[in-house]
Design a protein around this motif. Structure first.
Motif, PDB file in Angstrom:
ATOM      1  N   SER A  33     -24.949  25.008   8.621  1.00  0.00           N
ATOM      2  CA  SER A  33     -23.424  25.535   8.320  1.00  0.00           C
ATOM      3  C   SER A  33     -22.934  26.178   9.565  1.00  0.00           C
ATOM      4  O   SER A  33     -21.855  25.784   9.837  1.00  0.00           O
ATOM      5  CB  SER A  33     -23.439  26.019   7.137  1.00  0.00           C
ATOM      6  N   SER A  36     -22.483  23.774  12.446  1.00  0.00           N
ATOM      7  CA  SER A  36     -21.288  22.948  12.053  1.00  0.00           C
ATOM      8  C   SER A  36     -19.811  23.613  12.232  1.00  0.00           C
ATOM      9  O   SER A  36     -18.718  22.884  12.904  1.00  0.00           O
ATOM     10  CB  SER A  36     -21.185  22.200  10.625  1.00  0.00           C
ATOM     11  N   SER A  39     -19.412  23.979  16.030  1.00  0.00           N
ATOM     12  CA  SER A  39     -18.968  22.727  16.693  1.00  0.00           C
ATOM     13  C   SER A  39     -17.574  22.142  16.364  1.00  0.00           C
ATOM     14  O   SER A  39     -16.834  21.829  17.336  1.00  0.00           O
ATOM     15  CB  SER A  39     -19.940  21.490  15.924  1.00  0.00           C
ATOM     16  N   TRP A  68     -27.493  20.979  19.482  1.00  0.00           N
ATOM     17  CA  TRP A  68     -27.884  20.853  18.266  1.00  0.00           C
ATOM     18  C   TRP A  68     -29.486  21.064  18.234  1.00  0.00           C
ATOM     19  O   TRP A  68     -30.230  21.726  17.431  1.00  0.00           O
ATOM     20  CB  TRP A  68     -27.422  19.813  17.447  1.00  0.00           C
ATOM     21  N   PHE A 132     -26.868  17.581   8.723  1.00  0.00           N
ATOM     22  CA  PHE A 132     -26.119  18.517   8.906  1.00  0.00           C
ATOM     23  C   PHE A 132     -25.397  17.764  10.407  1.00  0.00           C
ATOM     24  O   PHE A 132     -24.219  17.937  10.808  1.00  0.00           O
ATOM     25  CB  PHE A 132     -26.428  19.824   9.007  1.00  0.00           C
ATOM     26  N   GLU A 133     -26.281  17.791  11.368  1.00  0.00           N
ATOM     27  CA  GLU A 133     -26.211  17.374  12.575  1.00  0.00           C
ATOM     28  C   GLU A 133     -25.458  16.045  12.754  1.00  0.00           C
ATOM     29  O   GLU A 133     -24.360  15.872  13.283  1.00  0.00           O
ATOM     30  CB  GLU A 133     -27.379  17.151  13.300  1.00  0.00           C
ATOM     31  N   THR A 136     -21.688  16.041  10.890  1.00  0.00           N
ATOM     32  CA  THR A 136     -20.649  16.787  11.662  1.00  0.00           C
ATOM     33  C   THR A 136     -20.348  16.110  12.986  1.00  0.00           C
ATOM     34  O   THR A 136     -19.036  15.957  13.272  1.00  0.00           O
ATOM     35  CB  THR A 136     -21.435  18.139  12.007  1.00  0.00           C
TER      36      THR A 136
END
Length: 273
Positions: A33, A36, A39, A68, A132-133, A136
């Motif tokens: 989180s 993200s 980013s 990341w 997530f990576e 995002t």
């Protein structure tokens, strides 16, 4: 085969019910989180940080994936500590070995059943971070460097394989969890990380045979910069060459195989005291 699968499934269930799993799950969601958030917040400010106003889109994509993945590099280490360090030593310390060792089950099956269960749970944790990576960065950059991503993922698998094997070996040596926990951190962050730093400082040479340096290939498949090489003047923004990838893969495989064999032999001869 059926008995081995049963052992593996039972140990996977044990891991998923453990506090260590929920702690790692909480941490990986928190880290994902935060990555993200940063980013989205700094997606357009990256050229300023690097002192440049001209920034090719392809390089921007690779750099974000590099950053990341740089964070991801340390997740298997902590996962191996949580899931691998107590794997064998806990059986002795908690006296459960009194009930397990006399059972008519090959110890090799017990050892590998628990090892692959720990590998599976670690991969699950890593998978959450990768979701997530990709989610995002796909929203932000509208590109996925598929080839580099797959190469990085394969290297992650090899790193989990090697660091978890080393951790199981250490766990097979000690009879107390605390000793195993501390030893894993000492070996990785003092022997490997600090040792690599000192060797580079004194001899201007990168010890490619150290596990931490081999694991750096996970992010260097995007941009060939090893953040641990503080005293290497040459910086290459291109992806790591194929020869570096193969060398790092070979080193991690050697660490994993040797550690598994030695750890398995120690576990086979381990007695309940």
């Amino acid at each position: 085969m059926i008995k081995s699968l049963t052992i593996y499934i039972q140990y996977v269930k044990n891991y998923y019910r453990s506090r260590s799993f929920f702690l790692m799950l909480f941490l990986i969601i928190l880290i994902g989180s935060m990555m993200s958030y940063f980013s989205f917040k700094y997606v357009n400010d990256l050229p300023k940080f690097l002192g440049s106003t001209v920034f090719p889109v392809s390089l921007k994509v690779e750099l974000f994936y590099y950053l990341w993945t740089l964070v991801l590099l340390y997740v298997p280490v902590f996962a191996s500590v949580f899931f691998g360090s107590p794997a064998i030593s806990s059986e002795i310390e908690n006296k459960t070995a009194y009930y397990i060792f006399p059972l008519p089950i090959n110890r090799y099956k017990l050892f590998f059943g628990k090892y692959f269960a720990a590998f599976t749970v670690t991969l699950f944790i890593i998978g959450i971070y990768l979701i997530f990576e990709v989610f995002t960065l796909s929203l932000l950059l509208h590109q996925i460097p598929v080839t580099y991503f797959l190469e990085s993922f394969v290297m992650i698998l090899l790193f989990i394989f090697s660091i978890m094997a080393v951790t199981f070996l250490i766990s097979a040596i000690f009879n107390k969890n605390t000793y195993a926990y501390i030893t894993v951190f000492v070996i990785y962050y003092i022997f490997f990380e600090a040792g690599s730093f000192i060797i580079e400082l004194l001899y201007k040479y990168t010890p490619v045979y150290f596990l931490n340096d081999a694991a750096s290939i996970i992010e260097r498949v995007y941009i060939n910069i090893n953040p641990g090489n503080a005293f290497v003047s040459h910086i290459d923004i291109n992806p790591a060459p194929f020869s570096d990838i193969m060398l790092s893969a070979l080193i991690m495989i050697i660490y994993g195989v040797v550690a598994l064999v030695v750890g398995m032999l120690l576990f086979e001869k381990k007695e309940v005291s």
